[in-house]
Design an enzyme around this catalytic site. Structure first.
Site: not given
Length: 271
Positions: A8, A96, A100, A133
């Protein structure tokens, strides 16, 4: 079973308050990108074992998050012993969310494969025990994370058709170090309003990562990378999370930035 956990980026990150428990309250939009790890599990003849390949994974003396996710469900369900293999492609300690994502995808895969029938709310409650996260990656859709990062609200931001360049210079910035240089404050602009109503061309002035100001002073190469992303035509560029990855969003096919081609360099043809 073979699955591909994705990374992400953070579209904006506002640090709004220091809480009495020592944590910080934030607002940030988490947006999934197609940079992926590979995660596989198969039945084990003996005890559960975990191994990895690809990029090295720093050890903090604890089990890898994937193994912790497995053990979390094994406490409540009769899961068999497994051989688990993670091929690490997403850089670690890069802002990033790779670890997670690995953990959250493991929870989802175990629920699907062993027909545990856990809905997203149950999976998110398990994921929250593994990291702030982790719950985001259960639904894996753009969301505003608030509070300590585990309170999620859908965000109607869509970057499909745009392109992405991602550069990770290999620096490690601890979360503690990152927060130490910040001063919580009320944001000048509401994050969700910027993302859902403002044109992307205005983000450069309004969509801010509050970690950048202090971290860039300590690590000038990060400011240089951000400047190069803009110099090569990015509409918007920023650091992801507490770093040290930086990304640029482009209307057209993005270039190879030769000045940083020896760093971890990733680009998509379409988000």
């Amino acid at each position: 079973m073979l699955i591909f956990p994705n990374a992400k980026i953070n579209l904006g990150l506002q640090i709004t308050e220091k809480l009495s428990n020592g944590y910080h309250a934030i607002n940030s939009c988490l947006y999934p990108i197609p940079l992926k790890d590979a995660l596989e599990f198969v039945p084990a003849k003996k005890k559960t074992a975990f191994n990895s390949s690809g990029s090295s994974i720093p050890s903090d003396g604890k089990d890898n998050l994937v193994l912790r996710a497995y053990k979390l469900l094994k406490k409540d369900f009769q899961l068999p012993e497994l051989n688990i293999h993670l091929h690490k492609n997403i850089p670690t300690g890069a802002g990033l969310g790779g670890g997670s994502s690995d953990a959250a995808f493991m929870l989802k895969a175990l629920s699907d494969y062993y027909q545990l029938f856990l809905d997203d709310s149950f999976l998110e409650s398990y994921a929250a025990q593994l990291g702030s996260d982790c719950p985001f990656f259960i639904q894996n859709k753009p969301a505003i994370a608030s509070g300590t990062g585990t309170e999620l609200e859908p965000c109607n931001v869509n970057l499909s058709g745009y392109h992405l360049v991602l550069i990770h210079p290999g620096l490690h910035i601890s979360t503690k170090e990152a927060y130490a240089g910040t001063t919580p404050k009320e944001p000048e602009h509401q994050l969700k309003e910027i993302l859902e109503k403002a044109d992307i061309s205005t983000w450069r002035e309004t969509l801010v990562n509050d970690f950048e100001e202090s971290i860039f002073k300590k690590q000038p190469i990060l400011a240089e990378i951000k400047a190069e992303l803009y110099n090569h035509g990015a509409i918007y560029a920023a650091m992801s999370g507490s770093g040290s990855s930086l990304f640029g969003i482009y209307k057209e096919q993005p270039p190879i930035i030769k000045a940083f081609s020896e760093k971890f360099f990733y680009r998509t043809m379409s988000l």
